[in-house]
Design a protein around this motif. Structure first.
Motif, PDB file in Angstrom:
ATOM      1  N   GLY A 227       0.994  -1.256  -0.023  1.00 35.02           N
ATOM      2  CA  GLY A 227      -0.026  -0.519  -0.124  1.00 35.02           C
ATOM      3  C   GLY A 227       0.542   1.692   0.185  1.00 35.02           C
ATOM      4  N   LEU A 228       2.251   1.202   0.539  1.00 35.42           N
ATOM      5  CA  LEU A 228       3.366   2.287   0.590  1.00 35.42           C
ATOM      6  C   LEU A 228       3.895   2.373  -1.423  1.00 35.42           C
ATOM      7  CD1 LEU A 228       4.324   4.400   2.406  1.00 35.42           C
ATOM      8  CD2 LEU A 228       5.925   3.327   3.081  1.00 35.42           C
ATOM      9  N   ALA A 229       4.541   1.598  -1.413  1.00 36.25           N
ATOM     10  CA  ALA A 229       4.972   1.682  -2.372  1.00 36.25           C
ATOM     11  C   ALA A 229       4.674   0.214  -3.717  1.00 36.25           C
ATOM     12  CB  ALA A 229       6.803   0.868  -1.278  1.00 36.25           C
ATOM     13  N   PRO A 230       3.230   1.296  -4.464  1.00 37.86           N
ATOM     14  CA  PRO A 230       3.173  -0.338  -5.220  1.00 37.86           C
ATOM     15  C   PRO A 230       3.736   0.327  -7.021  1.00 37.86           C
ATOM     16  CG  PRO A 230       1.624   2.259  -5.158  1.00 37.86           C
ATOM     17  CD  PRO A 230       2.832   2.090  -4.441  1.00 37.86           C
ATOM     18  N   ILE A 231       3.859  -0.787  -7.681  1.00 38.60           N
ATOM     19  CA  ILE A 231       4.208  -0.997  -9.232  1.00 38.60           C
ATOM     20  C   ILE A 231       4.012   1.097  -9.263  1.00 38.60           C
ATOM     21  CG2 ILE A 231       4.914  -1.998 -10.640  1.00 38.60           C
ATOM     22  CD1 ILE A 231       4.144  -4.576  -9.662  1.00 38.60           C
ATOM     23  N   ARG A 232       5.238   1.445 -10.165  1.00 38.37           N
ATOM     24  CA  ARG A 232       4.875   2.570 -10.894  1.00 38.37           C
ATOM     25  C   ARG A 232       4.644   2.624 -12.108  1.00 38.37           C
ATOM     26  NH1 ARG A 232      11.152   5.469  -9.277  1.00 38.37           N
ATOM     27  NH2 ARG A 232      11.428   2.656  -9.532  1.00 38.37           N
ATOM     28  N   SER A 233       3.493   3.078 -12.397  1.00 37.01           N
ATOM     29  CA  SER A 233       2.419   2.813 -13.284  1.00 37.01           C
ATOM     30  C   SER A 233       2.041   3.715 -13.529  1.00 37.01           C
ATOM     31  CB  SER A 233       2.322   1.429 -13.747  1.00 37.01           C
ATOM     32  OG  SER A 233       1.011   1.589 -12.938  1.00 37.01           O
ATOM     33  N   GLU A 234       1.268   4.089 -15.323  1.00 42.71           N
ATOM     34  CA  GLU A 234       0.273   5.074 -15.467  1.00 42.71           C
ATOM     35  C   GLU A 234      -0.475   4.831 -14.714  1.00 42.71           C
ATOM     36  OE1 GLU A 234       0.172   4.666 -19.384  1.00 42.71           O
ATOM     37  OE2 GLU A 234       2.531   5.798 -20.481  1.00 42.71           O
TER      38      GLU A 234
ATOM     39  N   ILE B  26       4.392  -4.473  -5.361  1.00 41.84           N
ATOM     40  CA  ILE B  26       5.347  -4.366  -4.826  1.00 41.84           C
ATOM     41  C   ILE B  26       6.497  -3.512  -5.983  1.00 41.84           C
ATOM     42  CG2 ILE B  26       7.745  -3.715  -3.693  1.00 41.84           C
ATOM     43  CD1 ILE B  26       6.137  -5.573  -1.611  1.00 41.84           C
ATOM     44  N   ASP B  27       6.434  -2.711  -6.231  1.00 41.99           N
ATOM     45  CA  ASP B  27       7.930  -2.036  -6.931  1.00 41.99           C
ATOM     46  C   ASP B  27       8.909  -3.055  -6.937  1.00 41.99           C
ATOM     47  OD1 ASP B  27       7.654   0.946  -8.869  1.00 41.99           O
ATOM     48  OD2 ASP B  27       9.901  -0.030  -8.134  1.00 41.99           O
ATOM     49  N   PRO B  28       9.091  -3.354  -8.219  1.00 37.63           N
ATOM     50  CA  PRO B  28      10.836  -3.988  -8.236  1.00 37.63           C
ATOM     51  C   PRO B  28      11.811  -3.393  -7.704  1.00 37.63           C
ATOM     52  CG  PRO B  28       9.204  -4.358 -10.260  1.00 37.63           C
ATOM     53  CD  PRO B  28       9.171  -3.150  -9.335  1.00 37.63           C
ATOM     54  N   ALA B  29      11.919  -2.912  -8.065  1.00 40.43           N
ATOM     55  CA  ALA B  29      13.326  -1.266  -7.756  1.00 40.43           C
ATOM     56  C   ALA B  29      13.839  -1.962  -6.089  1.00 40.43           C
ATOM     57  CB  ALA B  29      13.125  -0.230  -8.022  1.00 40.43           C
ATOM     58  N   LEU B  30      12.321  -2.183  -5.313  1.00 38.12           N
ATOM     59  CA  LEU B  30      13.030  -2.825  -4.152  1.00 38.12           C
ATOM     60  C   LEU B  30      12.829  -4.038  -3.933  1.00 38.12           C
ATOM     61  CD1 LEU B  30       9.475  -0.746  -2.419  1.00 38.12           C
ATOM     62  CD2 LEU B  30      11.776   0.144  -2.134  1.00 38.12           C
ATOM     63  N   ARG B  31      12.989  -4.822  -4.771  1.00 39.61           N
ATOM     64  CA  ARG B  31      13.594  -5.905  -4.460  1.00 39.61           C
ATOM     65  C   ARG B  31      14.722  -6.281  -4.689  1.00 39.61           C
ATOM     66  NH1 ARG B  31       8.589  -9.496  -6.408  1.00 39.61           N
ATOM     67  NH2 ARG B  31       9.681 -10.589  -5.759  1.00 39.61           N
ATOM     68  N   ARG B  32      15.566  -5.480  -5.600  1.00 34.80           N
ATOM     69  CA  ARG B  32      17.015  -5.525  -5.411  1.00 34.80           C
ATOM     70  C   ARG B  32      18.014  -5.978  -4.106  1.00 34.80           C
ATOM     71  NH1 ARG B  32      20.675  -1.746  -5.511  1.00 34.80           N
ATOM     72  NH2 ARG B  32      20.267   0.347  -5.513  1.00 34.80           N
ATOM     73  N   PRO B  33      19.511  -6.610  -4.518  1.00 35.99           N
ATOM     74  CA  PRO B  33      20.350  -6.201  -3.234  1.00 35.99           C
ATOM     75  C   PRO B  33      20.412  -4.941  -2.811  1.00 35.99           C
ATOM     76  CG  PRO B  33      21.186  -8.633  -5.239  1.00 35.99           C
ATOM     77  CD  PRO B  33      19.814  -7.305  -5.224  1.00 35.99           C
ATOM     78  N   GLY B  34      20.694  -4.287  -2.183  1.00 35.76           N
ATOM     79  CA  GLY B  34      21.158  -3.104  -1.787  1.00 35.76           C
ATOM     80  C   GLY B  34      20.319  -2.222  -0.907  1.00 35.76           C
ATOM     81  N   ARG B  35      19.093  -3.286  -0.763  1.00 32.67           N
ATOM     82  CA  ARG B  35      17.527  -2.353  -0.885  1.00 32.67           C
ATOM     83  C   ARG B  35      16.726  -3.654   0.609  1.00 32.67           C
ATOM     84  NH1 ARG B  35      16.509   0.192  -6.446  1.00 32.67           N
ATOM     85  NH2 ARG B  35      17.276   2.310  -6.112  1.00 32.67           N
ATOM     86  N   PHE B  36      15.982  -4.197  -0.208  1.00 34.95           N
ATOM     87  CA  PHE B  36      15.705  -5.815   0.406  1.00 34.95           C
ATOM     88  C   PHE B  36      16.290  -6.936  -0.208  1.00 34.95           C
ATOM     89  CE2 PHE B  36      11.652  -3.096   0.738  1.00 34.95           C
ATOM     90  CZ  PHE B  36      11.539  -2.828   2.392  1.00 34.95           C
TER      91      PHE B  36
END
Length: 289
Positions: free
Chosen positions: A140-147, A185-195
């Motif tokens: 709810g806080l960080a959904p996938i960024r899209s149009e 959840i936005d994919p950018a959060l799911r990379r090493p260095g973040r989650f």
């Protein structure tokens, strides 16, 4: 030398905050049942770096900064996050500040206020290191960024990404997210260095349900017999941890209603002797003896 040892030498300690949850009110790992592999992983990726920060600094590697919990509702994601802070305190590392937030706590109708709330949260956690920031219902806080999503959500996600990247220079702050919809959840959060780590919380199996039942009934004076626990764990297929907790609570209420049928009557003032209540199983139903 780890960050915590430096804090102890300098006499620095986290300040208490109004919205910081006291770890005295939450269970440690000993009160969590059926998730032994998850607890072992959390020890390795979070507690070990805090205890042995000198090893990471010696090899010039970065300790994990974030862990993402996902799975069906009621499987223990929020419980484990709170237990982690209590477990770190129990290890004698030092007091850990625990900040729990949901999307509704961060999002604001005024432009720029949501991003400001996020920055304030990370600033408080940094000043009160070691600290754990727990985002419940992260989707709810960080959904996938899209149009399809509005500009506000995109800006919040971008701010969260920047703040998590900034934790590289602020050891001692750990971010945990929990969600039932990891695909949202936005994919950018799911990379090493973040989650850095993702832990799946499934519905408990028979052995896990047995452990959960034992955790919830461990403090009872009339503890259920091992045979009772095995029977109940087999009868509760498809139950999550929250369902089993609710079942134990309902069983105690059934005991009270059975022994004291007039308990719901107006003016009933008889003192109930808790020692007389005993939960048992008969014909696949919990009843009170």
């Amino acid at each position: 030398m780890s960050l915590l040892n430096k804090n102890l030498e300098n006499g620095a300690g986290p300040r208490s905050l109004r919205k910081t949850k006291s770890t005295k009110d939450v269970a440690d790992f000993s009160k969590v049942g059926g998730l032994n592999n998850h607890l072992k992983t959390l020890r390795e990726v979070i507690i070990f770096p805090l205890l042995h920060g000198n090893v990471f600094s010696h090899f010039r590697i970065k300790a994990p900064r974030g862990v993402l919990f996902y799975g069906p509702p009621g499987t223990g994601k929020t419980l484990v996050a709170g237990a982690l802070a209590a477990e770190i305190n129990r290890e004698g590392i030092g007091k850990v500040s625990f900040f729990q937030r949901k999307g509704a706590d961060i999002l604001d109708k005024w432009v720029g206020e949501s991003e400001k709330n996020l920055r304030n949260l990370f600033d408080k956690a940094t000043k009160n290191r070691p600290a754990i920031i727990f985002f419940d219902e992260l989707d709810g806080l960080a959904p996938i960024r899209s149009e399809k999503n509005d500009h506000i959500h995109s800006s919040v996600v971008a701010t969260l990404l920047a703040l998590m990247d900034g934790l590289d220079n602020k050891p001692g702050v750990i971010v945990i997210g929990a969600t039932n919809r990891i695909e949202a959840i936005d994919p950018a959060l799911r990379r090493p260095g973040r989650f850095d780590k993702e832990l799946y919380f499934p519905l408990p199996g028979v052995e896990a349900r047995k452990e959960i039942i034992q955790v919830h009934t461990n403090m009872w004076k009339n503890k259920p017999s091992p045979k009772f626990v095995v029977q109940l764990s087999e009868l509760t297929a498809g139950f999550c941890g929250s369902d089993i907790q609710a079942l134990c609570s309902e069983a105690v209420l059934c005991c009270m209603r059975r022994l004291y049928p007039r308990i719901e009557s107006k003016g009933f003032k008889v003192k109930i002797e808790a020692d007389t209540l005993k939960v048992c199983i008969l014909s696949s139903f919990l009843i009170g003896d």
